[in-house]
Enzyme design. Structure first.
Site, PDB file in Angstrom:
ATOM      1  N   HIS A 199     104.209  60.787  15.546  1.00 18.87           N
ATOM      2  CA  HIS A 199     104.669  60.759  13.838  1.00 18.87           C
ATOM      3  C   HIS A 199     104.729  59.572  13.503  1.00 18.87           C
ATOM      4  CE1 HIS A 199     106.806  65.072  14.606  1.00 18.87           C
ATOM      5  NE2 HIS A 199     105.180  65.039  14.796  1.00 18.87           N
ATOM      6  N   GLU A 248     106.758  58.156  11.880  1.00 14.88           N
ATOM      7  CA  GLU A 248     108.175  57.196  11.726  1.00 14.88           C
ATOM      8  C   GLU A 248     108.631  56.897  13.118  1.00 14.88           C
ATOM      9  OE1 GLU A 248     107.432  60.243  11.319  1.00 14.88           O
ATOM     10  OE2 GLU A 248     109.453  61.445   9.398  1.00 14.88           O
ATOM     11  N   CYS A 296     111.678  65.044  11.173  1.00 17.53           N
ATOM     12  CA  CYS A 296     111.661  66.464  12.548  1.00 17.53           C
ATOM     13  C   CYS A 296     112.972  65.559  13.364  1.00 17.53           C
ATOM     14  CB  CYS A 296     110.795  66.142  13.213  1.00 17.53           C
ATOM     15  SG  CYS A 296     110.348  65.573  14.800  1.00 17.53           S
ATOM     16  N   CYS A 316     112.164  62.227  15.285  1.00 16.42           N
ATOM     17  CA  CYS A 316     112.367  61.252  14.757  1.00 16.42           C
ATOM     18  C   CYS A 316     113.515  60.690  14.134  1.00 16.42           C
ATOM     19  CB  CYS A 316     111.320  61.457  13.396  1.00 16.42           C
ATOM     20  SG  CYS A 316     109.696  61.469  13.954  1.00 16.42           S
TER      21      CYS A 316
END
Lengths: 145, 145
Positions: free
Chosen positions: A52, A54, A82, A85
């Site tokens: 992801h 992040e 999410c 993260c």
């Protein structure tokens, strides 16, 4: 530089993801008015659900600083993080998180009963939220058509 | 091979972490009686708070299979996953999770109001829990002395 400037850099990252047919989320990590990490979603490219925006931005900031904690840094991300993260941000002890659009389906707020972040982490949201939501809308509209 | 066999392999990974002065957690990913990923905590070595045993084991399994989903696989991990790792396991759609010792401080159960995993993921715990807890006890006892 101000928050809006850095969120626009995160949006640039999101657009990179969009152009590569990845879910369009982008993030930058900023410390003392310097970008020390950036990332866009690369789940498809890397065949790795942990890739992801992040996580990639945090990892590049850790490498840049040679430190695994980021108490003086801010993460700007186009979408609400999410659970994964949010957990990574907790461990990083990041000073501040600014996210744009909310994510009622996969955002951490959906699953976490209490704040998953470090007690010293400040969290703000809603900055450029329409601009941040747009790439997601465009992406999923194109997928459905 | 049975669950106990694979948890012992996860314990071997935890011991590798212990010997490297990392928080001693180990994990293996198994599919069709084959180990397709393994990992031990490397947070200090990599200067990266995301380098938990589960994340490294998942990532190596994704690379091994060339797939970002693991519905037929089982993750064996010595300690209850944290929120970050629980989120990563959610995205992986892993079929089954078996963890040894509980982690009342940093385990996902502490922060998540509802199961953070994919609805199809089976979760079991308590296998070899004393053996799994021992490296953690030894590690933190040594840190305090």
């Amino acid at each position: 530089m101000n928050d809006e400037h850095y969120m626009k850099l995160a949006l640039q990252e999101a657009r990179k993801a969009f152009d590569l047919d990845e879910v369009p989320v982008g993030a930058v990590v900023v410390m003392k008015d310097q970008v020390i990490g950036r990332g866009h979603n690369q789940v498809e490219l890397l065949n790795d659900v942990t890739a992801h925006a992040e996580i990639l931005a945090l990892t590049s900031a850790f490498q840049h600083l040679g430190s695994k904690y980021l108490p003086e840094a801010t993460l700007y991300v186009t979408l609400e993080p999410c659970v994964m993260c949010a957990g990574a941000l907790y461990w990083s002890k990041i000073g501040r998180i600014v996210y744009g659009a909310s994510d009622p389906k996969n955002g951490y707020g959906h699953t976490c009963a209490q704040s998953p972040f470090h007690p010293k982490t400040q969290v703000e949201h809603g900055l450029l939220q329409d601009e941040c939501a747009q790439p997601m809308k465009d992406f999923f509209k194109a997928k459905r058509s």
